[in-house]
Design a protein around this motif. Structure first.
Motif: not given
Length: 98
Positions: A43-44, A71, A75, A77
């Motif tokens: 994740g970010r 995506y 969300k 990724y």
């Protein structure tokens, strides 16, 4: 030749949901075990911590193509293999510029 037998059973919505959840969890667990480490997703926040930068920087890197975002629903990724490649690339630049 093999014959296929059709069995019809009656399930409540809750029972059907539980069966689907268990089957999904099993498939995800198997794919998680068999996939190489680099094919995992990040994740970010994970990437921001790894690089020591802000989420804004991660968003900028995504918009400019430095990191390719993917995506899952809403969300965002990133593939760990691509993040590792970016780390190595940045490390090589840092080493050669010293």
């Amino acid at each position: 030749m093999s014959q296929t037998h059709l069995i019809i059973i009656q399930l409540s919505p809750e029972e059907l949901r539980q069966i689907i959840e268990e089957a999904t969890a099993n498939v995800l667990a198997k794919s998680h075990q068999s996939s190489p480490e680099e094919d995992k997703i990040m994740g970010r926040k994970d990437i921001a911590e790894l690089f020591g930068v802000s989420l804004t920087t991660i968003n900028t890197w995504s918009r400019t193509g430095k990191l390719k975002r993917r995506y899952m629903g809403a969300k965002v990724y990133f593939l760990k293999s691509e993040v590792v490649a970016l780390l190595k690339k940045n490390d090589a630049r840092t080493t050669t510029s010293r």
